[in-house]
Design an enzyme around this catalytic site. Structure first.
Site, PDB file in Angstrom:
ATOM      1  N   PHE A 119       0.852  -1.192   0.000  1.00 49.37           N
ATOM      2  CA  PHE A 119       0.000   0.000   0.000  1.00 49.37           C
ATOM      3  C   PHE A 119       0.888   1.242   0.000  1.00 49.37           C
ATOM      4  O   PHE A 119       2.058   1.173   0.397  1.00 49.37           O
ATOM      5  CB  PHE A 119      -0.903  -0.002   1.242  1.00 49.37           C
ATOM      6  CG  PHE A 119      -2.364   0.090   0.917  1.00 49.37           C
ATOM      7  CD1 PHE A 119      -3.055  -1.016   0.472  1.00 49.37           C
ATOM      8  CD2 PHE A 119      -3.048   1.296   1.054  1.00 49.37           C
ATOM      9  CE1 PHE A 119      -4.408  -0.941   0.177  1.00 49.37           C
ATOM     10  CE2 PHE A 119      -4.394   1.386   0.761  1.00 49.37           C
ATOM     11  CZ  PHE A 119      -5.087   0.274   0.320  1.00 49.37           C
ATOM     12  N   GLN A 240      -7.241  14.908   3.455  1.00 45.58           N
ATOM     13  CA  GLN A 240      -6.671  14.028   2.443  1.00 45.58           C
ATOM     14  C   GLN A 240      -7.574  13.954   1.211  1.00 45.58           C
ATOM     15  O   GLN A 240      -8.754  13.662   1.325  1.00 45.58           O
ATOM     16  CB  GLN A 240      -6.504  12.621   3.014  1.00 45.58           C
ATOM     17  CG  GLN A 240      -5.973  11.625   2.000  1.00 45.58           C
ATOM     18  CD  GLN A 240      -5.377  10.412   2.677  1.00 45.58           C
ATOM     19  OE1 GLN A 240      -6.078   9.468   3.002  1.00 45.58           O
ATOM     20  NE2 GLN A 240      -4.089  10.454   2.935  1.00 45.58           N
ATOM     21  N   HIS A 242      -7.991  11.696  -1.817  1.00 45.15           N
ATOM     22  CA  HIS A 242      -7.578  10.371  -2.288  1.00 45.15           C
ATOM     23  C   HIS A 242      -7.310  10.457  -3.784  1.00 45.15           C
ATOM     24  O   HIS A 242      -8.116  11.019  -4.518  1.00 45.15           O
ATOM     25  CB  HIS A 242      -8.671   9.349  -1.990  1.00 45.15           C
ATOM     26  CG  HIS A 242      -8.207   7.929  -2.121  1.00 45.15           C
ATOM     27  ND1 HIS A 242      -7.885   7.368  -3.338  1.00 45.15           N
ATOM     28  CD2 HIS A 242      -7.991   6.970  -1.195  1.00 45.15           C
ATOM     29  CE1 HIS A 242      -7.491   6.116  -3.142  1.00 45.15           C
ATOM     30  NE2 HIS A 242      -7.549   5.854  -1.845  1.00 45.15           N
ATOM     31  N   LEU A 252     -14.976   5.885  -4.343  1.00 45.81           N
ATOM     32  CA  LEU A 252     -13.591   5.490  -4.070  1.00 45.81           C
ATOM     33  C   LEU A 252     -13.148   4.274  -4.884  1.00 45.81           C
ATOM     34  O   LEU A 252     -13.885   3.302  -5.018  1.00 45.81           O
ATOM     35  CB  LEU A 252     -13.455   5.164  -2.584  1.00 45.81           C
ATOM     36  CG  LEU A 252     -12.107   4.600  -2.112  1.00 45.81           C
ATOM     37  CD1 LEU A 252     -11.027   5.658  -2.213  1.00 45.81           C
ATOM     38  CD2 LEU A 252     -12.218   4.082  -0.691  1.00 45.81           C
ATOM     39  N   GLU A 255      -6.617   2.232  -3.099  1.00 44.66           N
ATOM     40  CA  GLU A 255      -5.195   2.244  -3.391  1.00 44.66           C
ATOM     41  C   GLU A 255      -4.673   0.816  -3.548  1.00 44.66           C
ATOM     42  O   GLU A 255      -3.621   0.588  -4.145  1.00 44.66           O
ATOM     43  CB  GLU A 255      -4.506   2.920  -2.194  1.00 44.66           C
ATOM     44  CG  GLU A 255      -3.084   3.295  -2.361  1.00 44.66           C
ATOM     45  CD  GLU A 255      -2.651   4.165  -1.180  1.00 44.66           C
ATOM     46  OE1 GLU A 255      -3.125   5.323  -1.100  1.00 44.66           O
ATOM     47  OE2 GLU A 255      -1.886   3.687  -0.336  1.00 44.66           O
ATOM     48  N   ARG A 286      -0.355   9.411  -0.415  1.00 44.59           N
ATOM     49  CA  ARG A 286      -1.516   9.922  -1.144  1.00 44.59           C
ATOM     50  C   ARG A 286      -1.399  11.390  -1.515  1.00 44.59           C
ATOM     51  O   ARG A 286      -1.808  11.805  -2.604  1.00 44.59           O
ATOM     52  CB  ARG A 286      -2.780   9.686  -0.324  1.00 44.59           C
ATOM     53  CG  ARG A 286      -3.146   8.240  -0.280  1.00 44.59           C
ATOM     54  CD  ARG A 286      -4.374   7.986   0.564  1.00 44.59           C
ATOM     55  NE  ARG A 286      -4.707   6.564   0.493  1.00 44.59           N
ATOM     56  CZ  ARG A 286      -5.651   5.987   1.225  1.00 44.59           C
ATOM     57  NH1 ARG A 286      -6.346   6.717   2.082  1.00 44.59           N
ATOM     58  NH2 ARG A 286      -5.895   4.710   1.104  1.00 44.59           N
ATOM     59  N   HIS A 353     -11.353  12.795   0.915  1.00 47.78           N
ATOM     60  CA  HIS A 353     -11.501  11.435   1.418  1.00 47.78           C
ATOM     61  C   HIS A 353     -11.425  11.333   2.941  1.00 47.78           C
ATOM     62  O   HIS A 353     -12.151  10.561   3.541  1.00 47.78           O
ATOM     63  CB  HIS A 353     -10.389  10.586   0.797  1.00 47.78           C
ATOM     64  CG  HIS A 353     -10.418   9.140   1.170  1.00 47.78           C
ATOM     65  ND1 HIS A 353     -11.513   8.343   0.918  1.00 47.78           N
ATOM     66  CD2 HIS A 353      -9.499   8.334   1.755  1.00 47.78           C
ATOM     67  CE1 HIS A 353     -11.255   7.107   1.337  1.00 47.78           C
ATOM     68  NE2 HIS A 353     -10.051   7.074   1.868  1.00 47.78           N
ATOM     69  N   ARG A 398      -2.325  11.139   6.070  1.00 52.79           N
ATOM     70  CA  ARG A 398      -2.479   9.767   6.547  1.00 52.79           C
ATOM     71  C   ARG A 398      -2.028   8.767   5.492  1.00 52.79           C
ATOM     72  O   ARG A 398      -2.261   8.970   4.305  1.00 52.79           O
ATOM     73  CB  ARG A 398      -3.940   9.497   6.894  1.00 52.79           C
ATOM     74  CG  ARG A 398      -4.236   8.054   7.229  1.00 52.79           C
ATOM     75  CD  ARG A 398      -5.658   7.823   7.705  1.00 52.79           C
ATOM     76  NE  ARG A 398      -6.662   7.952   6.652  1.00 52.79           N
ATOM     77  CZ  ARG A 398      -6.907   7.011   5.733  1.00 52.79           C
ATOM     78  NH1 ARG A 398      -6.195   5.900   5.688  1.00 52.79           N
ATOM     79  NH2 ARG A 398      -7.862   7.202   4.830  1.00 52.79           N
TER      80      ARG A 398
END
Lengths: 595, 242
Positions: A119, A240, A242, A252, A255, A286, A353, A398
């Site tokens: 990730f 954030q 995304h 969404l 990722e 991100r 996000h 994050r």
């Protein structure tokens, strides 16, 4: 006036991952616990998390919590508190193993252990190369987790109040929190929940932006309630975006797609992330990927008729891998982008996000405020966990899969702290103040009698568009200044919203108006905090913060290595230092952030 | 650069009932103009609510994972957020009603108490009394695959409220969603309560009211197959008896 009071040892507000995890701690300890939730628990937004939960189980390759900690501190652009981050990363394995024990259907590898995938931003050996750290149930990890947590709560007989909207925190003259006022949505009855411990697990406020991956319910209710009760909000300038929301729909795309080998391409088909993050490429963190995508679009290399999105390419992956590991992405592509990702690219854009900031807490989930010289003095009786809280483990950005970890670890620690506090200190309920529910009733009364007021839907859209334009991925000093004025104007409209529907039965118009009361607090906190932070850090990047030797990429550690605290009263800001000292290891020293 | 947007007006007939003011339910005729960005039925309904804020329905994730916006759409149960607007034929109103077989709270909002009661009745949690290992329990990928098609249920109630057996016996028949959940635990190699679970369902009503009408399969927005799961439970009961 007389009203119903219900007494519990503890009240949890919200039944997503954090609330359910906290509730387990409380119910298992035998304390009388109520969980209030405005939607049935399995409809909470944790259900939408896709790609996984981070833990250095090392099931497929070597890993350890210290590497995870390093990645999280670096991902946070050093704004995260290193004590809380060490705590979270060290708790991760246990948190995930507990879920497995509860029955969560994780995917498995051949030796029967939990499946892990790479990730963004998660690396081995202090930033060397991507590592398999995300524990996944296909691309439905949040769904599998939320259902497993709900099911475990059924087993331990947690008492739920489903479709109850919390209205306001009850805080007495000493500043102690004594519960919440809430409304039964089916009947509009208003009840005071009197508790020795109140845990907020109300989730994020992503609906403050126009284009968001978030559910309709993500309206920052806990943040609004806390702000109205005089609790400051921390680091609210950090949002954030995304990288991969479906262009247009905002839905969404995990990722995990890039974790499984997916690639971002511009209109020319170029794998552009190689230019921006030569090492991690598409698995950079991100904020970095989102900015790279927008730079491609802004420089004319976007795809589509308006050149306003880029492509996510999975077509080179084995179709069996996609259908096994990313089945929902295949469905979402067809449903919301009209493409079959086995054969076609998915059009994607950075989409709001996650809220890194929130109600300030320590690593025990205790809400903390400044009291004299003590910058982190716990508010008696008040706890927060999950996206509504700021521990702070995410700092300025994050990492993917750290949100599900956050809600497990701090859901549990807040529950534990509440249990310990009730057992050791709080023998009896402190009496409610005489005006415990007055403020809530006044707000409801205002809404019911408002004439010639502003339209809720229009006002909300105006707020969302203002946020989108003035506090987006890239921030501009002039736009931020104007944004502050505009958001304060919108706040005036929010103060006089009018609804036509006055029914007492499941009045969703009223709920939406009350939610807007909460969203606007978040919008003000964000815009004002963002305007004031004169540097670039993590997700907050502004045009007038320049890349110099002292301020690499515009990050100004000398002046801005500190947490913002926004106070609703007078829109006042103050700041507190970042905790750079971990619990047991050496400080992860500041350095320029590259991937 | 900008091309004119192709607007389309959608006409609706919507079941309305507010017990606070209506003596009885009625069908409301209402229309709304949508632009090409409005892809799903839920997008149109959000616009309808902006026009008439008293229109009441549940909604949350708008991507088919939370299970909030189940309703009866032109006679068939489905999720508003996964229903394409473009697929509705022109010239005919879209008829929206609450899920059948459950009491109406208001408009398209039903009281789901009975549905959840049936879910709770199958003890929807993992039972395993072995001492907890320090790490995860092991499960082979093949054993884990047995849960596919079972654990993904979003509890929207489309299936159960499309089932005539549930309409007749909502208090006695577990219904397809509950039975799918029951089989999810029976099929889990980590669960040790298979016999108790089968005992719990060995009853003329709880399980055997399923007459394989298969409405559940037809309406499931997640493409799940409760009938198949029910068939497997029946098979296990037969095998246990011999």
């Amino acid at each position: 006036m007389t009203y119903t009071v219900r007494k519990f040892d503890a009240v949890v507000v919200g039944a997503g991952g954090a609330g359910l995890r906290a509730a387990l701690q409380l119910s298992e300890s035998g304390l009388k616990t109520a969980v209030l939730t405005k939607v049935f628990p399995t409809r909470s937004h944790t259900v939408a998390a896709q790609g996984g939960v981070a833990a250095s189980l090392g099931n497929s390759e070597e890993d350890n919590w210290h590497w995870h900690m390093y990645d999280t501190v670096k991902g946070s652009d050093w704004l995260g508190d290193q004590d809380a981050i060490e705590f979270m990363c060290r708790q991760a394995n246990q948190a995930v193993v507990e879920l497995e024990h509860y029955g969560m259907p994780f995917d498995r590898v051949d030796n029967g252990k939990i499946y892990q995938r790479p990730f963004g931003g998660h690396m081995s050996n202090f930033g060397e190369k991507p590592v398999r750290r995300s524990c996944a149930a296909a691309d439905r990890t949040g769904h599998a987790m939320l259902h497993a947590l709900y099911q475990r709560n059924i087993k331990v007989n947690t008492q739920f109040f489903v479709e109850w909207q919390a209205l306001d925190l009850i805080r007495d003259a000493d500043g102690e929190v004594l519960g919440v006022v809430a409304m039964d949505m089916e009947t509009s009855e208003v009840v005071a929940f009197h508790a020795k411990a109140t845990i907020f697990a109300t989730g994020g406020a992503g609906r403050v932006y126009y284009s968001s991956t978030n559910a309709f319910i993500n309206t920052g209710d806990g943040l609004g309630m806390a702000a109205r009760a005089g609790i400051p909000l921390e680091d609210m300038e950090f949002w954030q975006f995304h990288p991969t929301g479906v262009a247009g729909a905002g839905v969404l795309i995990t990722e995990g797609v890039r974790g499984e080998g997916g690639i971002l391409r511009n209109a020319d088909g170029e794998r552009f992330m190689e230019r921006y993050a030569p090492n991690a490429k598409d698995l950079a963190s991100r904020d970095v990927v989102s900015r790279s995508m927008l730079t491609e679009i802004n420089e004319g290399r976007g795809a589509g008729p308006y050149k306003d999105y880029v492509y996510l390419d999975l077509t080179h992956l084995d179709p069996q891998v996609i259908l096994k590991r990313l089945p929902s992405i295949h469905e979402i592509g067809i449903q919301f982008a009209g493409v079959d990702c086995l054969k076609e690219y998915i059009p994607v854009v950075p989409t709001c996000h996650y809220q890194m900031g929130g109600i300030p807490t320590n690593r025990f989930g205790q809400v903390v405020v400044t009291k004299g010289d003590d910058l982190s003095s716990p508010v008696p009786g008040f706890y927060a966990a999950g996206e509504c809280a700021c521990a702070s483990v995410h700092g300025a950005n994050r990492l993917g899969t750290n949100s599900l970890l956050d809600l497990l670890v701090f859901g549990k620690s807040s529950g534990e702290a509440a249990v310990a506090s009730i057992r050791e200190n709080v023998k009896a309920h402190k009496p409610l103040p005489v005006d415990a529910i007055e403020k809530s009733l006044a707000r409801l009364d205002r809404l019911n009698t408002q004439k010639g007021g502003s339209n809720v839907h229009e006002t909300r859209v105006l707020m969302q568009r203002t946020m989108q334009k003035h506090a987006g991925v890239f921030r501009f000093s002039q736009l931020l200044k104007e944004g502050v004025d505009k958001i304060l104007e919108v706040a005036q409209a929010v103060a006089c919203t009018e609804i036509q529907d006055k029914s007492k039965v499941f009045n969703t118009a009223r709920i939406e108006a009350l939610e807007l009361d909460n969203l606007i607090e978040v919008a003000k906190a964000t815009m004002i905090s963002a305007e004031a932070r004169k540097e670039s850090r993590g997700a907050h990047v502004r045009d007038d913060a320049h890349d110099t030797l002292e301020t690499p990429d515009g990050r100004d550690d000398k002046n801005w290595l500190k947490h913002t605290l926004w106070h609703r009263d007078g829109n006042r800001l103050d700041y507190k230092p970042v905790q750079m000292k971990p619990l047991s290891v050496a400080t992860i020293d500041l350095k320029k952030r590259t991937y | 650069m900008t091309t004119p947007l192709a607007m389309r007006t959608y006409h609706f007939k919507i079941y309305r009932y507010d017990p606070d003011k209506d003596a009885k339910p009625y069908m409301q005729d209402i229309s709304v103009e949508c632009d090409p960005m409005d892809k799903k039925l839920l997008d149109a309904m959000v616009k309808l609510k902006a026009k008439d804020d008293s229109l009441s329905f549940r909604r949350s994730c708008r991507e088919g994972v939370c299970g909030s916006d189940a309703m009866n759409i032109n006679g068939k149960n489905g999720l508003a957020c996964l229903t394409d607007l473009a697929a509705f034929p022109e010239g005919k109103p879209i008829v929206l009603r609450p899920l059948p077989g459950l009491p109406v709270v208001r408009d398209l909002i039903v009281d789901m108490t009975q549905f959840f009661k049936q879910y709770l009745s199958i003890k929807p949690y993992l039972v395993n009394d072995d001492p907890l290992p320090e790490r995860e329990r092991l499960q082979s990928p093949e054993d884990r695959e047995e849960l596919n098609g079972l654990y993904e249920c979003i509890m929207c109630a489309c299936c159960t409220t499309a089932c005539p057996s549930f309409w007749w016996n909502p208090d006695k028949f577990v219904g397809p969603a509950g039975l799918l959940a029951a089989y999810r635990f029976i099929a889990d190699t980590r669960d040790q309560a298979t016999n108790e679970r089968l005992d719990n369902l060995e009853d003329p009503y709880r399980l055997f009211r399923c007459h394989t009408i298969m409405n559940c399969v037809d309406v499931c927005p997640k493409g799940l197959n409760p009938t198949k799961a029910i068939g497997k439970i029946k098979e296990m009961l037969v095998q246990r008896a011999v």
